[in-house]
Motif scaffolding. Structure first.
Motif, PDB file in Angstrom:
ATOM      1  N   ALA A   1     -69.873 -22.216  -7.331  1.00  0.00           N
ATOM      2  CA  ALA A   1     -69.391 -21.098  -6.518  1.00  0.00           C
ATOM      3  C   ALA A   1     -69.089 -21.546  -5.093  1.00  0.00           C
ATOM      4  CB  ALA A   1     -70.423 -19.976  -6.510  1.00  0.00           C
ATOM      5  N   GLN A   2     -69.923 -22.417  -4.562  1.00  0.00           N
ATOM      6  CA  GLN A   2     -69.725 -22.896  -3.194  1.00  0.00           C
ATOM      7  C   GLN A   2     -68.512 -23.817  -3.102  1.00  0.00           C
ATOM      8  OE1 GLN A   2     -73.190 -24.620  -1.110  1.00  0.00           O
ATOM      9  NE2 GLN A   2     -71.872 -26.363  -0.606  1.00  0.00           N
ATOM     10  N   VAL A   3     -68.388 -24.736  -4.057  1.00  0.00           N
ATOM     11  CA  VAL A   3     -67.281 -25.692  -4.025  1.00  0.00           C
ATOM     12  C   VAL A   3     -65.938 -24.985  -4.150  1.00  0.00           C
ATOM     13  CG1 VAL A   3     -66.193 -27.617  -5.261  1.00  0.00           C
ATOM     14  CG2 VAL A   3     -68.671 -27.610  -4.887  1.00  0.00           C
ATOM     15  N   PHE A   4     -65.882 -23.962  -4.993  1.00  0.00           N
ATOM     16  CA  PHE A   4     -64.608 -23.293  -5.235  1.00  0.00           C
ATOM     17  C   PHE A   4     -64.246 -22.265  -4.168  1.00  0.00           C
ATOM     18  CE2 PHE A   4     -65.506 -24.512  -9.780  1.00  0.00           C
ATOM     19  CZ  PHE A   4     -64.474 -25.441  -9.852  1.00  0.00           C
ATOM     20  N   THR A   5     -65.231 -21.713  -3.499  1.00  0.00           N
ATOM     21  CA  THR A   5     -64.926 -20.690  -2.494  1.00  0.00           C
ATOM     22  C   THR A   5     -64.984 -21.225  -1.064  1.00  0.00           C
ATOM     23  OG1 THR A   5     -67.246 -19.959  -2.423  1.00  0.00           O
ATOM     24  CG2 THR A   5     -65.776 -18.845  -3.985  1.00  0.00           C
TER      25      THR A   5
ATOM     26  N   THR B   1     -60.887 -31.693  -1.875  1.00  0.00           N
ATOM     27  CA  THR B   1     -61.230 -30.544  -2.717  1.00  0.00           C
ATOM     28  C   THR B   1     -60.290 -29.387  -2.433  1.00  0.00           C
ATOM     29  OG1 THR B   1     -63.560 -31.222  -2.625  1.00  0.00           O
ATOM     30  CG2 THR B   1     -63.091 -29.016  -3.444  1.00  0.00           C
ATOM     31  N   ARG B   2     -59.981 -29.174  -1.159  1.00  0.00           N
ATOM     32  CA  ARG B   2     -59.043 -28.103  -0.805  1.00  0.00           C
ATOM     33  C   ARG B   2     -57.669 -28.373  -1.396  1.00  0.00           C
ATOM     34  NH1 ARG B   2     -62.104 -28.246   4.080  1.00  0.00           N
ATOM     35  NH2 ARG B   2     -60.596 -29.620   5.119  1.00  0.00           N
ATOM     36  N   GLU B   3     -57.242 -29.641  -1.413  1.00  0.00           N
ATOM     37  CA  GLU B   3     -55.946 -29.989  -2.003  1.00  0.00           C
ATOM     38  C   GLU B   3     -55.935 -29.671  -3.489  1.00  0.00           C
ATOM     39  OE1 GLU B   3     -54.994 -34.031  -1.269  1.00  0.00           O
ATOM     40  OE2 GLU B   3     -55.079 -33.842   0.920  1.00  0.00           O
TER      41      GLU B   3
ATOM     42  N   LEU C   1     -57.722 -27.434  -5.057  1.00  0.00           N
ATOM     43  CA  LEU C   1     -57.716 -25.979  -5.238  1.00  0.00           C
ATOM     44  C   LEU C   1     -56.351 -25.367  -4.890  1.00  0.00           C
ATOM     45  CD1 LEU C   1     -61.233 -25.163  -3.734  1.00  0.00           C
ATOM     46  CD2 LEU C   1     -60.549 -25.023  -6.136  1.00  0.00           C
ATOM     47  N   GLU C   2     -55.681 -25.917  -3.882  1.00  0.00           N
ATOM     48  CA  GLU C   2     -54.374 -25.407  -3.499  1.00  0.00           C
ATOM     49  C   GLU C   2     -53.319 -25.727  -4.542  1.00  0.00           C
ATOM     50  OE1 GLU C   2     -53.735 -27.238   0.245  1.00  0.00           O
ATOM     51  OE2 GLU C   2     -55.112 -25.917   1.333  1.00  0.00           O
ATOM     52  N   ALA C   3     -53.596 -26.747  -5.377  1.00  0.00           N
ATOM     53  CA  ALA C   3     -52.637 -27.130  -6.427  1.00  0.00           C
ATOM     54  C   ALA C   3     -52.735 -26.237  -7.651  1.00  0.00           C
ATOM     55  CB  ALA C   3     -52.865 -28.569  -6.841  1.00  0.00           C
ATOM     56  N   LEU C   4     -53.762 -25.371  -7.695  1.00  0.00           N
ATOM     57  CA  LEU C   4     -53.911 -24.472  -8.831  1.00  0.00           C
ATOM     58  C   LEU C   4     -52.750 -23.481  -8.868  1.00  0.00           C
ATOM     59  CD1 LEU C   4     -57.729 -23.640  -8.743  1.00  0.00           C
ATOM     60  CD2 LEU C   4     -56.545 -25.056 -10.411  1.00  0.00           C
ATOM     61  N   PRO C   5     -52.236 -23.167 -10.068  1.00  0.00           N
ATOM     62  CA  PRO C   5     -51.115 -22.214 -10.148  1.00  0.00           C
ATOM     63  C   PRO C   5     -51.553 -20.816  -9.774  1.00  0.00           C
ATOM     64  CG  PRO C   5     -51.926 -22.800 -12.345  1.00  0.00           C
ATOM     65  CD  PRO C   5     -52.633 -23.704 -11.371  1.00  0.00           C
TER      66      PRO C   5
END
Length: 267
Positions: free
Chosen positions: A248-252, A259-261, A263-267
């Protein structure tokens, strides 16, 4: 169930994977994510002592066995029967000329899982396929393992080329269950599957973790998938863990630019 401290895997002078700490307890799921070549699969293989030709150091304990210092016989005793590896394309590891039931029966006997069939079979019945009622012995183990992963035991009559990719993944998990594995290590278990089948496989893993207390260590590049099952996440890049923490912490609230890159690449 799995404990790793300062694991380093090197080929020559190049360190391809360095994991300072990783723990997976009973009923927990830990995911290792990152791009191709980040060291994810190497870490998974090192946990079972399968990095042939590599210089491996640190501390790795799986089901109470010191993997890096144990004798080959001790490692063979935990591989499959206690800690099972589910590879990315399980169909490629199955003999194309042997029915799934015969393959499972052979693996069970190799690991000492034996028993008499619940009844005598007629010559027309295929070897390696559960039959009879009530279930008993090795046939019952095989049938119940298939049902645990939502497969009809009749699938054991088929050859590997007669099943889908999703069924092959679930068969591999069923084999781990039949062997009595307490830990499943899965390398990209859904990468070759369509979205619907991915959800089925993840659902099976989640249910087994909750109902049977299985410890899961999953390698994946699919953060969306990982977010639905993992309790803890390690993010790897160029062989190093750049971020680690509760899912939960890593994703939010990702703390590392990489890690941000992702997550930003997610559709």
């Amino acid at each position: 169930m799995i404990s790793i401290r300062d694991l380093r895997v090197a080929y020559g002078t190049r360190v391809v994977a360095h994991v300072p700490a990783l723990d997976v307890g009973a009923g927990e799921c830990v995911a290792i994510v990152g791009e191709s070549g980040s060291g994810k699969s190497t870490t998974l293989l090192a946990a079972l002592g399968l990095t042939e030709g590599a210089d491996v150091s640190g501390e790795v304990t799986v089901c109470g066995v010191d993997v890096l210092r144990a004798r080959p016989r001790a490692l063979r005793a935990i591989r499959g029967s206690k800690a099972a590896l589910v590879i990315q394309s399980p169909q490629a590891a199955l003999s194309p000329t042997t029915r799934l039931g015969a393959l499972m029966r052979r693996a069970l006997r190799l690991h000492g899982v034996t028993g008499r069939p619940s009844r005598a079979k007629s010559p027309s019945e295929e070897p390696g396929v559960p039959g009879g009622s009530p279930r008993g012995g090795i046939d019952g183990v095989m049938a119940e393992a298939c049902e645990a992963v939502m497969l009809d035991p009749a699938i054991l009559r088929r050859y590997p080329h007669e099943i889908s990719g999703g069924q092959a993944q679930r068969f591999a998990i069923a084999l781990a269950i039949a062997l009595g594995a307490e830990v499943i290590l899965a390398d990209e278990p859904t990468s070759a599957l369509d979205v619907t089948v991915q959800a089925e496989v993840v659902g099976v893993l989640r249910r087994l973790r909750e109902e049977r207390g299985l410890a899961l260590l999953i390698v994946s590049h699919d953060l969306a998938l990982v977010s639905t099952i993992a309790d803890h996440v390690l993010v790897m890049k160029d062989g190093e863990v750049v971020e680690s923490g509760p899912a939960a912490q890593v994703f939010t609230r990702p703390g590392h630019p990489y890690t941000r890159e992702l997550l930003e690449a997610l559709p």
